[in-house]
Design a protein around this motif. Structure first.
Motif, PDB file in Angstrom:
ATOM      1  N   ASN A   2       0.728  -1.290   0.017  1.00 10.85           N
ATOM      2  CA  ASN A   2      -0.033  -0.033   0.265  1.00 10.85           C
ATOM      3  C   ASN A   2       0.734   1.308  -0.067  1.00 10.85           C
ATOM      4  O   ASN A   2       0.568   2.199   0.716  1.00 10.85           O
ATOM      5  CB  ASN A   2      -0.886  -0.002   1.024  1.00 10.85           C
ATOM      6  CG  ASN A   2      -1.925  -1.089   1.276  1.00 10.85           C
ATOM      7  OD1 ASN A   2      -2.279  -1.562   0.162  1.00 10.85           O
ATOM      8  ND2 ASN A   2      -2.277  -1.541   2.243  1.00 10.85           N
ATOM      9  N   THR A  47      -4.057  -2.894  -2.681  1.00 11.46           N
ATOM     10  CA  THR A  47      -5.179  -1.784  -2.382  1.00 11.46           C
ATOM     11  C   THR A  47      -6.497  -2.705  -1.924  1.00 11.46           C
ATOM     12  O   THR A  47      -7.498  -1.890  -1.222  1.00 11.46           O
ATOM     13  CB  THR A  47      -5.393  -1.030  -3.530  1.00 11.46           C
ATOM     14  OG1 THR A  47      -5.897  -1.797  -4.837  1.00 11.46           O
ATOM     15  CG2 THR A  47      -4.271  -0.156  -3.638  1.00 11.46           C
ATOM     16  N   ARG A  50      -9.722  -0.604  -1.729  1.00 13.77           N
ATOM     17  CA  ARG A  50      -9.559   0.718  -1.072  1.00 13.77           C
ATOM     18  C   ARG A  50      -8.713   1.898  -2.095  1.00 13.77           C
ATOM     19  O   ARG A  50      -8.219   2.827  -1.526  1.00 13.77           O
ATOM     20  CB  ARG A  50      -8.821   0.552   0.190  1.00 13.77           C
ATOM     21  CG  ARG A  50      -9.567  -0.488   1.232  1.00 13.77           C
ATOM     22  CD  ARG A  50      -8.862  -0.306   2.482  1.00 13.77           C
ATOM     23  NE  ARG A  50      -7.477  -0.484   2.637  1.00 13.77           N
ATOM     24  CZ  ARG A  50      -6.786  -1.844   2.555  1.00 13.77           C
ATOM     25  NH1 ARG A  50      -7.638  -2.757   2.827  1.00 13.77           N
ATOM     26  NH2 ARG A  50      -5.464  -1.972   2.503  1.00 13.77           N
ATOM     27  N   HIS A  51      -8.802   1.658  -3.333  1.00 17.42           N
ATOM     28  CA  HIS A  51      -8.127   2.431  -4.254  1.00 17.42           C
ATOM     29  C   HIS A  51      -8.501   3.893  -4.259  1.00 17.42           C
ATOM     30  O   HIS A  51      -7.862   4.726  -4.215  1.00 17.42           O
ATOM     31  CB  HIS A  51      -7.966   2.064  -5.421  1.00 17.42           C
ATOM     32  CG  HIS A  51      -9.440   1.389  -6.107  1.00 17.42           C
ATOM     33  ND1 HIS A  51      -9.884   0.016  -5.837  1.00 17.42           N
ATOM     34  CD2 HIS A  51     -10.397   2.127  -6.540  1.00 17.42           C
ATOM     35  CE1 HIS A  51     -10.980  -0.326  -6.284  1.00 17.42           C
ATOM     36  NE2 HIS A  51     -11.511   0.993  -6.698  1.00 17.42           N
ATOM     37  N   ASP A  52      -9.802   4.037  -3.864  1.00 17.47           N
ATOM     38  CA  ASP A  52     -10.084   5.779  -3.602  1.00 17.47           C
ATOM     39  C   ASP A  52      -9.623   6.563  -2.726  1.00 17.47           C
ATOM     40  O   ASP A  52      -9.665   7.495  -2.638  1.00 17.47           O
ATOM     41  CB  ASP A  52     -11.867   5.586  -3.512  1.00 17.47           C
ATOM     42  CG  ASP A  52     -12.517   5.233  -4.718  1.00 17.47           C
ATOM     43  OD1 ASP A  52     -12.107   5.589  -5.785  1.00 17.47           O
ATOM     44  OD2 ASP A  52     -13.708   4.738  -4.683  1.00 17.47           O
ATOM     45  N   ASN A  53      -9.073   5.598  -1.670  1.00 16.90           N
ATOM     46  CA  ASN A  53      -8.264   6.391  -0.650  1.00 16.90           C
ATOM     47  C   ASN A  53      -6.692   6.743  -1.206  1.00 16.90           C
ATOM     48  O   ASN A  53      -6.123   7.360  -0.300  1.00 16.90           O
ATOM     49  CB  ASN A  53      -8.058   5.555   0.680  1.00 16.90           C
ATOM     50  CG  ASN A  53      -9.453   5.132   1.105  1.00 16.90           C
ATOM     51  OD1 ASN A  53     -10.311   5.987   0.965  1.00 16.90           O
ATOM     52  ND2 ASN A  53      -9.614   4.174   1.731  1.00 16.90           N
ATOM     53  N   HIS A  55      -4.038   8.794  -3.192  1.00 17.81           N
ATOM     54  CA  HIS A  55      -3.826   9.951  -4.318  1.00 17.81           C
ATOM     55  C   HIS A  55      -2.685   9.471  -5.237  1.00 17.81           C
ATOM     56  O   HIS A  55      -1.541   9.359  -4.907  1.00 17.81           O
ATOM     57  CB  HIS A  55      -3.488  11.110  -3.557  1.00 17.81           C
ATOM     58  CG  HIS A  55      -2.856  12.343  -4.517  1.00 17.81           C
ATOM     59  ND1 HIS A  55      -3.537  13.001  -5.176  1.00 17.81           N
ATOM     60  CD2 HIS A  55      -1.733  12.592  -4.677  1.00 17.81           C
ATOM     61  CE1 HIS A  55      -2.944  13.607  -6.054  1.00 17.81           C
ATOM     62  NE2 HIS A  55      -1.608  13.640  -5.802  1.00 17.81           N
TER      63      HIS A  55
END
Length: 197
Positions: A2, A47, A50-53, A55
């Motif tokens: 991550n 991820t 949780r890729h939306d978290n 940047h």
């Protein structure tokens, strides 16, 4: 895991006195295709939806090293592909991880279907094909590497989803090699490759 690798400046400068090479800290530089000497790579992995978290800064290449879903379900692939298509990177490369059970059709049809709700009633091979198809449709610029090489800008990249054997039948183990790693593709990595994923 991550981790996004990019030019990062912290408030505290790192101690470079132990480094054998003369390094000088510098401020981050914007990604630019104008300079042939700069090729920015952003690398992420694990991820698990949780890729939306994350940047992702502008880059020439985004590499995802696998496990972009929790269990390779079609809705997870759709969400990931939609997110991936929006990232500010000229090139996108990924490998599937052990959690992308639908991307390893043989494993999915044999064991991986157990990690999906209502999968026993489905045409498993069709589910596997559909997940790969969804990724290609939602993010047509992505290259999914499976024991193969790709030229991206100035770099030769070779990627494989293969990994060592897992020791539990309760663990998702797509692309796992048998004990002893028989059939491992490591000897197939071409000489002179710049990046191995």
């Amino acid at each position: 895991k991550n981790i996004v690798l990019s030019d990062v400046v912290t408030r505290r400068q790192p101690d470079l006195s132990l480094c054998p090479l003369p390094l000088v800290p510098r401020a981050p530089q914007p990604a630019s295709s104008d300079s042939p000497l700069t090729f920015r790579i952003v690398t992420i992995s694990d991820t698990h939806g949780r890729h939306d978290n994350i940047h992702v800064p502008p880059a020439d290449l985004l590499v995802h090293c696998g496990d972009f879903t929790k269990a390779g379900e079609e809705f997870e692939v759709v969400e990931f592909a939609t997110w991936l298509a929006k990232q500010p990177c000229k090139h996108k490369v990924l490998i599937a991880g052990n959690h992308e059970v639908t991307f390893d059709a043989e494993y999915f049809c044999r064991d991986g279907w157990r990690f999906h709700k209502r999968a026993e009633a489905a045409d498993l091979e069709a589910v596997s094909r559909r997940c790969r198809q969804v990724l290609a449709e939602r993010c047509p610029e992505v290259h999914v590497l499976e024991n193969e090489e790709l030229q991206v800008g100035p770099l030769r990249i070779w990627g494989s989803p293969c990994q060592g054997a897992f020791f539990s039948s309760h663990t998702m183990s797509a692309f796992a090699l048998p004990q002893g790693c028989d059939g491992a593709p490591w000897s197939d990595i071409p000489s002179g490759v710049d990046v191995v994923v």
